[in-house]
Design a protein around this motif. Structure first.
Motif, PDB file in Angstrom:
ATOM      1  N   ALA B  45       6.056   2.809   6.192  1.00 27.33           N
ATOM      2  CA  ALA B  45       5.412   4.127   6.176  1.00 27.33           C
ATOM      3  C   ALA B  45       4.362   4.197   5.073  1.00 27.33           C
ATOM      4  CB  ALA B  45       6.467   5.221   5.980  1.00 27.33           C
ATOM      5  N   LEU B  46       4.701   3.668   3.905  1.00 27.55           N
ATOM      6  CA  LEU B  46       3.759   3.684   2.776  1.00 27.55           C
ATOM      7  C   LEU B  46       2.538   2.815   3.100  1.00 27.55           C
ATOM      8  CD1 LEU B  46       3.009   4.448  -0.116  1.00 27.55           C
ATOM      9  CD2 LEU B  46       4.472   2.607  -0.937  1.00 27.55           C
ATOM     10  N   LYS B  47       2.800   1.656   3.685  1.00 29.57           N
ATOM     11  CA  LYS B  47       1.704   0.745   4.052  1.00 29.57           C
ATOM     12  C   LYS B  47       0.732   1.444   5.007  1.00 29.57           C
ATOM     13  CE  LYS B  47       1.226  -3.893   6.129  1.00 29.57           C
ATOM     14  NZ  LYS B  47       0.562  -3.678   7.403  1.00 29.57           N
ATOM     15  N   GLU B  48       1.302   2.128   6.007  1.00 32.75           N
ATOM     16  CA  GLU B  48       0.433   2.814   6.978  1.00 32.75           C
ATOM     17  C   GLU B  48      -0.374   3.930   6.322  1.00 32.75           C
ATOM     18  OE1 GLU B  48       2.288   3.911  10.663  1.00 32.75           O
ATOM     19  OE2 GLU B  48       3.164   1.923  10.951  1.00 32.75           O
ATOM     20  N   LEU B  49       0.264   4.677   5.456  1.00 31.14           N
ATOM     21  CA  LEU B  49      -0.450   5.776   4.775  1.00 31.14           C
ATOM     22  C   LEU B  49      -1.596   5.242   3.919  1.00 31.14           C
ATOM     23  CD1 LEU B  49       2.585   8.017   3.741  1.00 31.14           C
ATOM     24  CD2 LEU B  49       0.669   8.751   5.165  1.00 31.14           C
ATOM     25  N   VAL B  50      -1.359   4.095   3.270  1.00 30.87           N
ATOM     26  CA  VAL B  50      -2.406   3.507   2.428  1.00 30.87           C
ATOM     27  C   VAL B  50      -3.509   2.911   3.308  1.00 30.87           C
ATOM     28  CG1 VAL B  50      -2.903   1.674   0.759  1.00 30.87           C
ATOM     29  CG2 VAL B  50      -0.882   3.097   0.453  1.00 30.87           C
ATOM     30  N   ASP B  51      -3.112   2.234   4.373  1.00 27.09           N
ATOM     31  CA  ASP B  51      -4.120   1.649   5.282  1.00 27.09           C
ATOM     32  C   ASP B  51      -4.998   2.737   5.908  1.00 27.09           C
ATOM     33  OD1 ASP B  51      -3.270  -0.872   4.739  1.00 27.09           O
ATOM     34  OD2 ASP B  51      -2.106  -1.141   6.580  1.00 27.09           O
ATOM     35  N   GLU B  52      -4.394   3.892   6.165  1.00 28.22           N
ATOM     36  CA  GLU B  52      -5.164   5.002   6.742  1.00 28.22           C
ATOM     37  C   GLU B  52      -6.025   5.720   5.701  1.00 28.22           C
ATOM     38  OE1 GLU B  52      -2.052   7.423   8.342  1.00 28.22           O
ATOM     39  OE2 GLU B  52      -1.530   5.942   9.879  1.00 28.22           O
ATOM     40  N   GLY B  53      -5.793   5.405   4.435  1.00 23.87           N
ATOM     41  CA  GLY B  53      -6.577   6.050   3.374  1.00 23.87           C
ATOM     42  C   GLY B  53      -6.051   7.413   2.975  1.00 23.87           C
ATOM     43  N   ARG B  54      -4.874   7.806   3.494  1.00 26.89           N
ATOM     44  CA  ARG B  54      -4.321   9.117   3.121  1.00 26.89           C
ATOM     45  C   ARG B  54      -3.685   9.062   1.736  1.00 26.89           C
ATOM     46  NH1 ARG B  54      -0.466  11.354   7.452  1.00 26.89           N
ATOM     47  NH2 ARG B  54      -0.783  13.287   6.295  1.00 26.89           N
ATOM     48  N   LEU B  55      -3.168   7.897   1.377  1.00 24.12           N
ATOM     49  CA  LEU B  55      -2.679   7.683   0.016  1.00 24.12           C
ATOM     50  C   LEU B  55      -3.434   6.484  -0.572  1.00 24.12           C
ATOM     51  CD1 LEU B  55       1.227   8.014   0.375  1.00 24.12           C
ATOM     52  CD2 LEU B  55      -0.396   9.753  -0.373  1.00 24.12           C
ATOM     53  N   ILE B  56      -3.545   6.454  -1.890  1.00 19.70           N
ATOM     54  CA  ILE B  56      -4.182   5.313  -2.545  1.00 19.70           C
ATOM     55  C   ILE B  56      -3.338   4.872  -3.745  1.00 19.70           C
ATOM     56  CG2 ILE B  56      -6.591   5.813  -1.923  1.00 19.70           C
ATOM     57  CD1 ILE B  56      -6.836   7.079  -4.761  1.00 19.70           C
ATOM     58  N   TYR B  57      -3.599   3.645  -4.154  1.00 17.39           N
ATOM     59  CA  TYR B  57      -2.981   3.168  -5.389  1.00 17.39           C
ATOM     60  C   TYR B  57      -3.942   3.464  -6.542  1.00 17.39           C
ATOM     61  CZ  TYR B  57       0.381   0.451  -2.662  1.00 17.39           C
ATOM     62  OH  TYR B  57       1.386   0.070  -1.803  1.00 17.39           O
ATOM     63  N   THR B  58      -3.384   3.910  -7.648  1.00 15.19           N
ATOM     64  CA  THR B  58      -4.193   4.099  -8.849  1.00 15.19           C
ATOM     65  C   THR B  58      -3.560   3.301  -9.987  1.00 15.19           C
ATOM     66  OG1 THR B  58      -2.923   6.057  -9.460  1.00 15.19           O
ATOM     67  CG2 THR B  58      -4.956   6.419  -8.220  1.00 15.19           C
ATOM     68  N   TYR B  59      -4.315   3.104 -11.043  1.00 16.08           N
ATOM     69  CA  TYR B  59      -3.791   2.358 -12.188  1.00 16.08           C
ATOM     70  C   TYR B  59      -4.010   3.142 -13.472  1.00 16.08           C
ATOM     71  CZ  TYR B  59      -2.892  -1.291 -15.582  1.00 16.08           C
ATOM     72  OH  TYR B  59      -2.375  -2.008 -16.626  1.00 16.08           O
ATOM     73  N   PHE B  60      -2.930   3.482 -14.121  1.00 13.82           N
ATOM     74  CA  PHE B  60      -3.000   4.118 -15.450  1.00 13.82           C
ATOM     75  C   PHE B  60      -1.942   3.459 -16.328  1.00 13.82           C
ATOM     76  CE2 PHE B  60      -4.671   7.222 -12.461  1.00 13.82           C
ATOM     77  CZ  PHE B  60      -5.843   7.610 -13.084  1.00 13.82           C
ATOM     78  N   GLY B  61      -2.202   2.241 -16.714  1.00 18.44           N
ATOM     79  CA  GLY B  61      -1.220   1.481 -17.476  1.00 18.44           C
ATOM     80  C   GLY B  61      -0.092   0.958 -16.606  1.00 18.44           C
ATOM     81  N   GLY B  62      -0.106   1.241 -15.360  1.00 18.12           N
ATOM     82  CA  GLY B  62       0.847   0.796 -14.344  1.00 18.12           C
ATOM     83  C   GLY B  62       0.301   1.309 -13.024  1.00 18.12           C
ATOM     84  N   SER B  63       0.838   0.823 -11.919  1.00 19.07           N
ATOM     85  CA  SER B  63       0.297   1.225 -10.608  1.00 19.07           C
ATOM     86  C   SER B  63       1.067   2.416 -10.044  1.00 19.07           C
ATOM     87  CB  SER B  63       0.375   0.052  -9.636  1.00 19.07           C
ATOM     88  OG  SER B  63      -0.391  -1.018 -10.136  1.00 19.07           O
ATOM     89  N   TYR B  64       0.334   3.376  -9.528  1.00 15.09           N
ATOM     90  CA  TYR B  64       0.930   4.593  -8.978  1.00 15.09           C
ATOM     91  C   TYR B  64       0.399   4.850  -7.575  1.00 15.09           C
ATOM     92  CZ  TYR B  64       2.279   5.282 -13.812  1.00 15.09           C
ATOM     93  OH  TYR B  64       2.818   5.096 -15.050  1.00 15.09           O
ATOM     94  N   VAL B  65       1.120   5.704  -6.855  1.00 16.28           N
ATOM     95  CA  VAL B  65       0.670   6.105  -5.513  1.00 16.28           C
ATOM     96  C   VAL B  65       0.240   7.557  -5.601  1.00 16.28           C
ATOM     97  CG1 VAL B  65       1.363   6.424  -3.119  1.00 16.28           C
ATOM     98  CG2 VAL B  65       2.279   4.489  -4.418  1.00 16.28           C
ATOM     99  N   GLU B  66      -0.979   7.831  -5.155  1.00 17.00           N
ATOM    100  CA  GLU B  66      -1.497   9.194  -5.263  1.00 17.00           C
ATOM    101  C   GLU B  66      -2.315   9.565  -4.028  1.00 17.00           C
ATOM    102  OE1 GLU B  66      -2.729  10.651  -9.234  1.00 17.00           O
ATOM    103  OE2 GLU B  66      -2.838   8.526  -9.747  1.00 17.00           O
ATOM    104  N   ILE B  67      -2.648  10.839  -3.946  1.00 15.53           N
ATOM    105  CA  ILE B  67      -3.550  11.310  -2.883  1.00 15.53           C
ATOM    106  C   ILE B  67      -4.982  11.128  -3.382  1.00 15.53           C
ATOM    107  CG2 ILE B  67      -4.316  13.380  -1.646  1.00 15.53           C
ATOM    108  CD1 ILE B  67      -1.335  14.234  -1.702  1.00 15.53           C
ATOM    109  N   PRO B  68      -5.856  10.567  -2.556  1.00 14.99           N
ATOM    110  CA  PRO B  68      -7.223  10.336  -3.044  1.00 14.99           C
ATOM    111  C   PRO B  68      -7.924  11.647  -3.375  1.00 14.99           C
ATOM    112  CG  PRO B  68      -7.061   9.860  -0.689  1.00 14.99           C
ATOM    113  CD  PRO B  68      -5.676  10.132  -1.172  1.00 14.99           C
ATOM    114  N   PRO B  69      -8.814  11.620  -4.357  1.00  9.45           N
ATOM    115  CA  PRO B  69      -9.544  12.849  -4.684  1.00  9.45           C
ATOM    116  C   PRO B  69     -10.468  13.227  -3.540  1.00  9.45           C
ATOM    117  CG  PRO B  69     -10.416  10.989  -5.915  1.00  9.45           C
ATOM    118  CD  PRO B  69      -9.241  10.484  -5.171  1.00  9.45           C
ATOM    119  N   LYS B  70     -10.703  14.531  -3.385  1.00  9.70           N
ATOM    120  CA  LYS B  70     -11.573  14.994  -2.284  1.00  9.70           C
ATOM    121  C   LYS B  70     -13.032  14.680  -2.612  1.00  9.70           C
ATOM    122  CE  LYS B  70      -8.698  17.842   0.262  1.00  9.70           C
ATOM    123  NZ  LYS B  70      -7.605  18.455  -0.486  1.00  9.70           N
TER     124      LYS B  70
END
Lengths: 402, 70
Positions: B45-70
């Motif tokens: 489910a996470l893979k699909e959400l990221v592939d669709e661009g609805r969620l993205i990975y961010t890096y702030f001293g570690g990797s996080y899952v977030e909603i992309p900025p508008k």
């Protein structure tokens, strides 16, 4: 024509006998605005004794959680050409064997979309491309991937694995480091591109204990080739070394860490049962000594640069494992380690730090590896294993006292 | 839970955490494990959400899952 910045402090770094990164950036700066501005920012960082780069934020290309490290200038108004200066990591070739054609392709694409500056290779082993802007990332990825390249790892993920040249160029290699490196890369694609760990995890594979890739100091998982048989001794070649001026007693026997070598009457003898396979004698007397018998690898866990608990060297977990394709046993072992780390690791805690925090006993129990003497990291320190009553009833010491 | 339903649920989980706590992929996995959902399903489910661009990975001293900025 790119703007030229005065760089008196950087110019100092061109003096002396060694190659200078400043000289190389200046060559690029003659052609690209980004490289020229990079020199300007760097000079200012040196002058003000503080960095003007920020990093992190939104990274990667669609579907990937790593491979691009966002870098931004905190003085974009003064250096607009490098307001964004992202790093792109390309998954390098096992053993770093490139054709000149492939290097030319990499550089041509990078000249088109980036600053033209490269770093072969970063300390993890990636082919590093330095300096591009956010709007070009997808195009860069499309161009490289269409030619068979992939992004490397970054963030809380498995990092791009690296290895020594192994059997391609080295007769000492006990394992096929190149094949292992490739297999690890393919097996753990998801773990490399979709960061899901508490922090980074690095694999480095070397063919023997000479450790040309410094795996014992730089990898969360060090795979070090070793052997089970004896060291074959060619006494005629030993005599040749002595004749050529080698002080075999001082340079070989006295430097053996387990003192298992004796040299008397012009003959060299090795007590193989006490040999720790350190490779010192073989590396010094290449024509006279050779490892024989079954080949495989030792698996060590936990080395890293200073962070939470300071720099650590890897710790032997499995003294000997056959490393032959398809590496099923090895991959299963790694997955068990990751499960334990995932469950208990704090944010930014490396697996080696977690072992130190929670104990080797718990780690070994979880991954299903029995305690063996080779796991004792330092002699005469407290043992990490505490026997339960059931353990003692099985008399485990008998295996070692027979 | 069907993958489509899990994806929507996961998106809402990340959305509701925004501004309060940055979620790591491991946090998401543990959240759904506590609800009895298989890890493979969560990863998919996470893979699909990221592939669709609805969620993205961010890096702030570690990797996080977030909603992309508008």
């Amino acid at each position: 024509m790119p703007k030229k910045y005065d760089t008196p402090l950087l110019d100092e770094l061109e003096k002396g006998p060694f190659p200078s990164f400043v000289t190389e950036i200046k060559k690029a700066a003659a052609r690209t605005e980004m490289a020229a501005a990079e020199l300007g920012v760097l000079e200012r960082c040196y002058r003000e004794k503080k960095t003007h780069w920020k990093h992190g934020g939104i990274v990667g290309v669609r579907g990937y959680g790593g491979g691009v490290i966002g870098r931004y200038s905190d003085v974009p108004e003064d250096f607009p050409e490098v307001a964004h200066f992202h790093t792109v990591r390309i998954n390098s070739i096992a053993g770093f064997f490139y054709t000149s054609e492939s290097l030319r392709t990499i550089c041509d694409i990078w000249d088109k979309y980036g600053s033209g500056l490269t770093n072969l290779h970063g300390s993890t082993g990636d082919l590093v491309l330095l300096g591009t802007t956010t709007d070009k990332l997808e195009a860069i990825f499309a161009e490289y991937s269409s030619r068979g390249w992939d992004l490397g790892g970054s963030g809380s993920a498995m990092r791009t694995p690296s290895c020594c040249v192994g059997p391609a160029r080295c007769e000492w290699s006990n394992i096929d480091t190149l094949d292992i490196n490739y297999a690890v890369t393919q097996e753990f694609q998801d773990e490399m591109h979709r960061p899901a760990f508490p922090y980074k995890f690095k694999f480095k594979t070397v063919g023997c204990a000479v450790d040309c890739n410094a795996s014992i100091a730089r990898a969360d998982c060090s795979i070090i080739g070793t052997w089970k048989g004896n060291i074959a001794v060619d006494q005629a070649e030993v005599a040749n070394y002595a004749k050529a001026g080698m002080d075999i007693q001082a340079e070989i026997a006295d430097l053996c860490p387990t003192q298992c070598i004796t040299y008397a009457g012009g003959k060299l003898a090795i007590d193989d049962a006490n040999c720790s396979r350190c490779m010192h004698c073989i590396a010094k007397m290449t024509k006279a000594l050779k490892a024989t018998g079954e080949k495989g690898a030792s698996i060590l866990i936990g080395s890293k640069a200073p962070f939470v608990v300071g720099a650590t060297l890897s710790w032997v977990i499995v003294p000997f494992i056959k490393m032959e394709a398809p590496y099923t046993e090895f991959f299963a072992l790694i997955r068990k380690m990751w499960e334990w780390w995932d469950e208990h690791g704090k944010n930014r805690e490396r697996i080696g730090e977690l072992i130190i925090r929670r104990g080797m006993r718990e780690f070994l129990e979880y991954i299903g590896v029995d305690p063996v003497p080779q796991q004792v990291k330092e002699p005469r320190r407290d043992p990490f294993w505490f026997w339960t009553e059931d353990d003692l009833n099985q008399k485990p010491w008998e295996a070692y006292t027979k | 839970m069907e993958i489509a339903e899990l994806k929507e649920n996961m998106y809402k989980l990340v959305e509701s955490a925004m501004g309060k706590k940055k979620l790591k992929a491991g946090d998401i996995k543990k959240h759904y494990r506590n609800e009895g959902i298989a890890e493979d399903q969560v990863k998919e489910a996470l893979k699909e959400l990221v592939d669709e661009g609805r969620l993205i990975y961010t890096y702030f001293g570690g990797s996080y899952v977030e909603i992309p900025p508008k």
